[in-house]
Write an enzyme that holds these catalytic residues in place. Structure first.
Site, PDB file in Angstrom:
ATOM      1  N   HIS A 260      54.541  -0.045  60.221  1.00 48.88           N
ATOM      2  CA  HIS A 260      54.932   0.926  59.184  1.00 48.88           C
ATOM      3  C   HIS A 260      56.403   1.358  59.314  1.00 48.88           C
ATOM      4  O   HIS A 260      57.210   1.165  58.411  1.00 48.88           O
ATOM      5  CB  HIS A 260      54.067   2.188  59.294  1.00 48.88           C
ATOM      6  CG  HIS A 260      52.604   1.949  59.338  1.00 48.88           C
ATOM      7  ND1 HIS A 260      51.864   1.642  58.228  1.00 48.88           N
ATOM      8  CD2 HIS A 260      51.715   1.994  60.376  1.00 48.88           C
ATOM      9  CE1 HIS A 260      50.583   1.504  58.560  1.00 48.88           C
ATOM     10  NE2 HIS A 260      50.475   1.710  59.860  1.00 48.88           N
TER      11      HIS A 260
HETATM   12  C1  BDR Z   1      52.384   6.433  60.153  1.00 46.39           C
HETATM   13  O1  BDR Z   1      51.560   7.225  61.014  1.00 46.39           O
HETATM   14  C2  BDR Z   1      51.843   6.960  62.357  1.00 46.39           C
HETATM   15  O2  BDR Z   1      50.686   6.751  63.069  1.00 46.39           O
HETATM   16  C3  BDR Z   1      52.788   5.782  62.391  1.00 46.39           C
HETATM   17  O3  BDR Z   1      53.726   5.942  63.444  1.00 46.39           O
HETATM   18  C4  BDR Z   1      53.450   5.817  61.046  1.00 46.39           C
HETATM   19  O4  BDR Z   1      54.588   6.656  61.065  1.00 46.39           O
HETATM   20  C5  BDR Z   1      51.511   5.437  59.431  1.00 46.39           C
HETATM   21  O5  BDR Z   1      50.540   6.115  58.713  1.00 46.39           O
END
Ligand code: BDR
Ligand code: CA
Length: 337
Positions: A260
């Site tokens: 992500h």
């Molecule tokens: C986001 O949530 C976190 O767990 C990850 O680092 C990312 O920023 C994805 O939903």
């Protein structure tokens, strides 16, 4: 029609960037990507509670900067909890240490003795040139700085946020983790940015789920610079990804974890990897069922106060080419063909 965000690299030097993050496995990869690029001048890193506690995200940010041989980068610990709602963490996704159980050398570099919110506020207030903000976690730090001194928004050239889901969420059916963890902060940021005309790019789950670290891509990380050189960073990243979000992968039929947060840095380095759409948006803050939902209005006529450039597609192969090329810079020389 909303203006296109100023996402091209600045002609007269690197982009001046603050990274706000909660490392977190994918935050760690995003930091490694950013630290490898001369296109970015990292003014500071602020940490926030999110994937794990503030203490752990702050330790991890230092570990990653040292792993990247950048102990000079300044790291400012920010808010230990969200603005309003009770804390929620994601240790079940990132492991108790936030790095998938991978143990890095205990950091030697200091944390700065200045609160992350103070750093953000004062840096923006005094900035001689516009600053870009990369948001990789809950938006508590930036929202607090904007509540304290909304006019600092005028110094923000661009905010790029990983957050939200237009389709299914990953914490609840409606919400993605970063916006769920501090929905009030996300709303403050989107609305204040709109008030001051700051371009905001939001990269939601719908897009980051296209950036899957498949077995072949994880192998490419392990093989970086081999056999001529060594790249412990590629191997460390592959190890962190081994157990990252396994439950979510199984539930969604993914062949690996989605990266992500590195999408935010990739957007800054190569915006043409993404398609975006200018729309109105806001965040649901009240309903227990849909709290943290990114609500979007393509017509722009339904009264939503935020104005965002929503990422709608990613060139995943191009993204991994960019990532591997940058992480490859940490190792020895690539073999000559
Ligand atoms: C986001 O949530 C976190 O767990 C990850 O680092 C990312 O920023 C994805 O939903
Ligand atoms: Ca994150």
């Amino acid at each position: 029609m909303l203006p296109t965000p100023a996402a091209e690299p600045l002609p007269d030097g690197p982009r001046r960037l603050i990274i706000d993050c909660d490392p977190g496995i994918d935050d760690a990869v995003a930091l490694l990507l950013a630290l490898a690029s001369p296109q970015l001048e990292i003014l500071g890193i602020t940490t926030v509670a999110g994937n794990v506690s503030l203490e752990t995200t702050s330790t991890n940010a230092r570990c990653i900067c040292e792993l990247a041989s950048h102990p000079e980068v300044q790291i400012f610990p920010g808010c230990p909890r969200p603005l309003v709602r009770p804390s929620v963490i994601a240790a079940q996704v990132h492991g108790e240490n936030g790095l998938g159980g991978v143990r890095l050398a205990p950091p030697q570099m200091p944390l700065q003795p200045i609160h992350g919110v103070d750093f953000l506020r004062d840096t923006l207030r005094c900035a001689p040139a516009p600053v870009t903000l990369a948001s990789l976690g809950p938006l508590t730090n930036l929202a607090t700085a904007l509540i304290q001194a909304p006019q600092i928004a005028e110094r923000l050239e661009l905010i790029v946020i990983m957050g939200g889901a237009v389709g299914a969420g990953n914490v609840t059916a409606a919400a993605e983790f970063n916006f769920y963890a501090d929905p009030h902060a996300a709303q403050v940021v989107l609305h204040t940015a709109a008030d001051y005309g700051v371009p905001v790019v939001v990269i939601p789950l719908d897009v980051t789920h296209g950036a899957i670290a498949t077995p072949a891509r994880r192998q490419a990380l392990r093989d970086l610079n081999a056999p001529a050189g060594q790249n412990p960073i590629g191997q460390t990243v592959a190890a962190m990804l081994e157990n990252y979000g396994l439950r979510e992968q199984q539930a969604r039929g993914f062949t690996g974890p989605p990266l992500h947060d590195p999408c935010v840095i990739a957007y800054l380095l190569q915006p043409d990897l993404f398609e975006t759409e200018a729309i109105a948006a806001s965040i649901e803050i009240q309903s227990p069922l849909t709290q943290g939902r990114l609500v979007v209005d393509r017509s722009g006529e339904l009264g939503l106060l935020g104005r965002i450039h929503l990422a709608t597609a990613i060139d995943a192969d191009g993204f991994y080419r960019l990532l591997l090329e940058h992480l490859g810079r940490y190792g020895g020389e690539p073999p000559t063909p």
